[in-house]
Write a protein that holds these residues in place. Sequence first.
Motif, PDB file in Angstrom:
ATOM      1  N   ILE A 174    -104.432  -6.916  63.480  1.00 33.43           N
ATOM      2  CA  ILE A 174    -103.239  -6.561  64.251  1.00 33.43           C
ATOM      3  C   ILE A 174    -102.742  -7.765  65.052  1.00 33.43           C
ATOM      4  O   ILE A 174    -101.529  -7.947  65.213  1.00 33.43           O
ATOM      5  N   ALA A 175    -103.649  -8.605  65.514  1.00 30.92           N
ATOM      6  CA  ALA A 175    -103.249  -9.800  66.273  1.00 30.92           C
ATOM      7  C   ALA A 175    -102.481 -10.769  65.367  1.00 30.92           C
ATOM      8  O   ALA A 175    -101.461 -11.338  65.780  1.00 30.92           O
ATOM      9  N   GLN A 176    -102.940 -10.934  64.141  1.00 33.69           N
ATOM     10  CA  GLN A 176    -102.251 -11.829  63.202  1.00 33.69           C
ATOM     11  C   GLN A 176    -100.867 -11.290  62.848  1.00 33.69           C
ATOM     12  O   GLN A 176     -99.895 -12.036  62.807  1.00 33.69           O
ATOM     13  N   VAL A 177    -100.793  -9.999  62.605  1.00 30.82           N
ATOM     14  CA  VAL A 177     -99.509  -9.370  62.270  1.00 30.82           C
ATOM     15  C   VAL A 177     -98.562  -9.447  63.461  1.00 30.82           C
ATOM     16  O   VAL A 177     -97.374  -9.725  63.309  1.00 30.82           O
ATOM     17  N   SER A 178     -99.109  -9.247  64.632  1.00 32.89           N
ATOM     18  CA  SER A 178     -98.308  -9.319  65.853  1.00 32.89           C
ATOM     19  C   SER A 178     -97.665 -10.692  65.997  1.00 32.89           C
ATOM     20  O   SER A 178     -96.470 -10.802  66.294  1.00 32.89           O
ATOM     21  N   ARG A 179     -98.436 -11.723  65.780  1.00 31.23           N
ATOM     22  CA  ARG A 179     -97.899 -13.087  65.862  1.00 31.23           C
ATOM     23  C   ARG A 179     -96.899 -13.358  64.744  1.00 31.23           C
ATOM     24  O   ARG A 179     -95.833 -13.924  64.981  1.00 31.23           O
ATOM     25  N   LYS A 180     -97.232 -12.942  63.542  1.00 27.33           N
ATOM     26  CA  LYS A 180     -96.381 -13.221  62.389  1.00 27.33           C
ATOM     27  C   LYS A 180     -94.994 -12.594  62.534  1.00 27.33           C
ATOM     28  O   LYS A 180     -93.984 -13.206  62.199  1.00 27.33           O
ATOM     29  N   TYR A 181     -94.939 -11.365  63.035  1.00 28.03           N
ATOM     30  CA  TYR A 181     -93.671 -10.638  63.102  1.00 28.03           C
ATOM     31  C   TYR A 181     -93.093 -10.548  64.510  1.00 28.03           C
ATOM     32  O   TYR A 181     -92.066  -9.917  64.714  1.00 28.03           O
ATOM     33  N   ASP A 182     -93.768 -11.177  65.454  1.00 23.41           N
ATOM     34  CA  ASP A 182     -93.317 -11.176  66.847  1.00 23.41           C
ATOM     35  C   ASP A 182     -93.112  -9.743  67.358  1.00 23.41           C
ATOM     36  O   ASP A 182     -92.065  -9.394  67.898  1.00 23.41           O
ATOM     37  N   ILE A 183     -94.119  -8.916  67.120  1.00 25.38           N
ATOM     38  CA  ILE A 183     -94.134  -7.534  67.585  1.00 25.38           C
ATOM     39  C   ILE A 183     -95.477  -7.343  68.286  1.00 25.38           C
ATOM     40  O   ILE A 183     -96.522  -7.715  67.735  1.00 25.38           O
ATOM     41  N   SER A 184     -95.453  -6.760  69.456  1.00 17.71           N
ATOM     42  CA  SER A 184     -96.705  -6.609  70.191  1.00 17.71           C
ATOM     43  C   SER A 184     -97.656  -5.646  69.472  1.00 17.71           C
ATOM     44  O   SER A 184     -97.213  -4.739  68.759  1.00 17.71           O
ATOM     45  N   PRO A 185     -98.956  -5.844  69.660  1.00 19.53           N
ATOM     46  CA  PRO A 185     -99.919  -4.911  69.068  1.00 19.53           C
ATOM     47  C   PRO A 185     -99.671  -3.468  69.510  1.00 19.53           C
ATOM     48  O   PRO A 185     -99.811  -2.540  68.710  1.00 19.53           O
ATOM     49  N   ASP A 186     -99.295  -3.295  70.767  1.00 17.44           N
ATOM     50  CA  ASP A 186     -99.002  -1.940  71.253  1.00 17.44           C
ATOM     51  C   ASP A 186     -97.845  -1.312  70.483  1.00 17.44           C
ATOM     52  O   ASP A 186     -97.875  -0.128  70.157  1.00 17.44           O
ATOM     53  N   THR A 187     -96.821  -2.108  70.199  1.00 16.93           N
ATOM     54  CA  THR A 187     -95.673  -1.603  69.443  1.00 16.93           C
ATOM     55  C   THR A 187     -96.092  -1.249  68.020  1.00 16.93           C
ATOM     56  O   THR A 187     -95.679  -0.211  67.491  1.00 16.93           O
ATOM     57  N   LEU A 188     -96.912  -2.072  67.403  1.00 22.06           N
ATOM     58  CA  LEU A 188     -97.392  -1.773  66.056  1.00 22.06           C
ATOM     59  C   LEU A 188     -98.187  -0.471  66.034  1.00 22.06           C
ATOM     60  O   LEU A 188     -97.987   0.365  65.144  1.00 22.06           O
ATOM     61  N   ARG A 189     -99.055  -0.293  67.014  1.00 24.88           N
ATOM     62  CA  ARG A 189     -99.827   0.959  67.095  1.00 24.88           C
ATOM     63  C   ARG A 189     -98.898   2.152  67.303  1.00 24.88           C
ATOM     64  O   ARG A 189     -99.075   3.205  66.685  1.00 24.88           O
ATOM     65  N   TYR A 190     -97.917   1.971  68.183  1.00 25.73           N
ATOM     66  CA  TYR A 190     -96.957   3.038  68.466  1.00 25.73           C
ATOM     67  C   TYR A 190     -96.154   3.394  67.218  1.00 25.73           C
ATOM     68  O   TYR A 190     -95.984   4.566  66.892  1.00 25.73           O
ATOM     69  N   TYR A 191     -95.670   2.396  66.506  1.00 23.58           N
ATOM     70  CA  TYR A 191     -94.902   2.635  65.285  1.00 23.58           C
ATOM     71  C   TYR A 191     -95.725   3.437  64.278  1.00 23.58           C
ATOM     72  O   TYR A 191     -95.212   4.332  63.617  1.00 23.58           O
ATOM     73  N   GLU A 192     -96.993   3.110  64.163  1.00 28.48           N
ATOM     74  CA  GLU A 192     -97.858   3.862  63.243  1.00 28.48           C
ATOM     75  C   GLU A 192     -98.081   5.282  63.757  1.00 28.48           C
ATOM     76  O   GLU A 192     -98.015   6.249  62.989  1.00 28.48           O
ATOM     77  N   LYS A 193     -98.295   5.415  65.049  1.00 27.58           N
ATOM     78  CA  LYS A 193     -98.570   6.726  65.652  1.00 27.58           C
ATOM     79  C   LYS A 193     -97.408   7.704  65.455  1.00 27.58           C
ATOM     80  O   LYS A 193     -97.625   8.883  65.161  1.00 27.58           O
TER      81      LYS A 193
END
Length: 135
Positions: free
Chosen positions: A3-22
Amino acid sequence: MTIAQVSRKYDISPDTLRYYEKIGLLPPVPRTKSGIRDYDETSCGWIELMKCMRAAGVQIEALIEYVALFQQGDETLDQRKALLVEQREQLTARMADMQRSLDRLNEKIDRYDQGLMRKENALRQRSGSTISTDL
Protein backbone atom coordinates in the motif's frame (compact mmCIF):
# COMPACT_ATOMS: atom_id res chain seq x y z
CA MET A 1 3.03 -3.84 -4.46
CA THR A 2 2.47 -2.71 -0.91
CA ILE A 3 0.00 0.00 0.00
CA ALA A 4 2.93 2.36 0.67
CA GLN A 5 4.33 1.76 -2.82
CA VAL A 6 0.94 2.25 -4.45
CA SER A 7 0.37 5.36 -2.37
CA ARG A 8 3.60 6.90 -3.63
CA LYS A 9 3.07 5.78 -7.22
CA TYR A 10 -0.43 7.26 -7.53
CA ASP A 11 -0.10 10.07 -5.00
CA ILE A 12 -3.04 8.77 -2.96
CA SER A 13 -2.77 8.35 0.78
CA PRO A 14 -2.93 4.84 2.24
CA ASP A 15 -6.01 5.88 4.20
CA THR A 16 -7.74 6.93 0.98
CA LEU A 17 -6.84 3.62 -0.68
CA ARG A 18 -8.26 1.69 2.27
CA TYR A 19 -11.37 3.87 2.24
CA TYR A 20 -11.89 3.40 -1.51
CA GLU A 21 -11.72 -0.37 -1.03
CA LYS A 22 -14.01 -0.27 2.01
CA ILE A 23 -16.78 1.65 0.22
CA GLY A 24 -16.53 -0.44 -2.94
CA LEU A 25 -14.85 2.12 -5.15
CA LEU A 26 -12.13 -0.46 -5.72
CA PRO A 27 -12.73 -4.19 -5.97
CA PRO A 28 -11.19 -6.15 -3.10
CA VAL A 29 -7.39 -6.00 -3.28
CA PRO A 30 -5.56 -9.34 -3.16
CA ARG A 31 -3.89 -10.12 0.16
CA THR A 32 -0.80 -11.98 1.19
CA LYS A 33 -1.12 -15.04 3.44
CA SER A 34 -0.60 -12.71 6.38
CA GLY A 35 -3.46 -10.47 5.26
CA ILE A 36 -1.42 -7.55 3.92
CA ARG A 37 -2.71 -5.87 0.78
CA ASP A 38 -0.73 -6.91 -2.29
CA TYR A 39 -1.72 -4.63 -5.15
CA ASP A 40 -1.41 -6.36 -8.50
CA GLU A 41 -1.67 -4.98 -12.04
CA THR A 42 -5.46 -5.28 -12.02
CA SER A 43 -5.76 -3.41 -8.73
CA CYS A 44 -3.49 -0.67 -10.03
CA GLY A 45 -5.60 -0.43 -13.19
CA TRP A 46 -8.67 0.20 -11.04
CA ILE A 47 -6.81 2.85 -9.06
CA GLU A 48 -5.78 4.61 -12.28
CA LEU A 49 -9.36 4.48 -13.56
CA MET A 50 -10.83 5.83 -10.33
CA LYS A 51 -8.22 8.57 -10.06
CA CYS A 52 -8.96 9.65 -13.64
CA MET A 53 -12.74 9.55 -13.14
CA ARG A 54 -12.56 11.46 -9.84
CA ALA A 55 -10.31 14.10 -11.46
CA ALA A 56 -13.01 14.48 -14.11
CA GLY A 57 -15.59 15.07 -11.39
CA VAL A 58 -17.43 11.77 -11.70
CA GLN A 59 -19.36 11.21 -8.50
CA ILE A 60 -18.21 8.50 -6.11
CA GLU A 61 -21.70 7.00 -6.00
CA ALA A 62 -21.67 6.44 -9.77
CA LEU A 63 -18.25 4.83 -9.59
CA ILE A 64 -19.28 2.56 -6.73
CA GLU A 65 -22.28 1.48 -8.80
CA TYR A 66 -20.01 0.86 -11.78
CA VAL A 67 -17.67 -1.37 -9.73
CA ALA A 68 -20.62 -3.28 -8.26
CA LEU A 69 -22.05 -3.86 -11.74
CA PHE A 70 -18.64 -4.95 -13.03
CA GLN A 71 -18.37 -7.51 -10.26
CA GLN A 72 -21.75 -8.97 -11.26
CA GLY A 73 -20.34 -9.98 -14.63
CA ASP A 74 -21.10 -9.57 -18.30
CA GLU A 75 -24.86 -9.51 -17.84
CA THR A 76 -24.43 -5.91 -16.65
CA LEU A 77 -22.59 -4.68 -19.76
CA ASP A 78 -25.54 -2.57 -20.95
CA GLN A 79 -26.05 -1.05 -17.50
CA ARG A 80 -22.36 -0.19 -17.19
CA LYS A 81 -22.32 1.42 -20.61
CA ALA A 82 -25.46 3.42 -19.80
CA LEU A 83 -23.86 4.62 -16.56
CA LEU A 84 -20.71 5.70 -18.41
CA VAL A 85 -22.74 7.45 -21.12
CA GLU A 86 -24.67 9.36 -18.45
CA GLN A 87 -21.43 10.39 -16.74
CA ARG A 88 -20.00 11.50 -20.08
CA GLU A 89 -23.06 13.69 -20.69
CA GLN A 90 -22.68 15.28 -17.27
CA LEU A 91 -18.97 15.86 -17.85
CA THR A 92 -19.64 17.37 -21.27
CA ALA A 93 -22.15 19.79 -19.73
CA ARG A 94 -19.66 20.77 -16.99
CA MET A 95 -16.96 21.29 -19.61
CA ALA A 96 -19.28 23.53 -21.64
CA ASP A 97 -19.99 25.59 -18.50
CA MET A 98 -16.29 25.85 -17.79
CA GLN A 99 -15.60 26.87 -21.39
CA ARG A 100 -18.17 29.68 -21.12
CA SER A 101 -16.50 30.83 -17.91
CA LEU A 102 -13.07 30.68 -19.53
CA ASP A 103 -14.30 32.63 -22.55
CA ARG A 104 -15.74 35.33 -20.27
CA LEU A 105 -12.52 35.51 -18.29
CA ASN A 106 -10.47 35.78 -21.48
CA GLU A 107 -12.70 38.61 -22.70
CA LYS A 108 -12.18 40.49 -19.45
CA ILE A 109 -8.41 40.00 -19.61
CA ASP A 110 -8.37 41.16 -23.23
CA ARG A 111 -10.22 44.32 -22.22
CA TYR A 112 -7.57 45.04 -19.62
CA ASP A 113 -4.83 44.28 -22.13
CA GLN A 114 -6.37 46.73 -24.58
CA GLY A 115 -6.66 49.44 -21.96
CA LEU A 116 -10.42 49.58 -22.43
CA MET A 117 -11.18 49.38 -18.75
CA ARG A 118 -9.41 52.69 -18.08
CA LYS A 119 -11.26 54.34 -20.96
CA GLU A 120 -14.62 52.98 -19.77
CA ASN A 121 -13.94 54.12 -16.21
CA ALA A 122 -13.05 57.60 -17.48
CA LEU A 123 -16.27 57.76 -19.53
CA ARG A 124 -18.31 56.54 -16.59
CA GLN A 125 -16.83 59.19 -14.34
CA ARG A 126 -17.62 61.92 -16.87
CA SER A 127 -21.21 60.76 -17.30
CA GLY A 128 -21.74 60.20 -13.58
CA SER A 129 -22.74 56.58 -14.17
CA THR A 130 -22.49 54.24 -11.21
CA ILE A 131 -22.86 51.05 -13.25
CA SER A 132 -19.62 49.15 -13.47
CA THR A 133 -18.72 47.49 -16.74
CA ASP A 134 -15.94 45.68 -14.94
CA LEU A 135 -18.32 42.88 -13.92
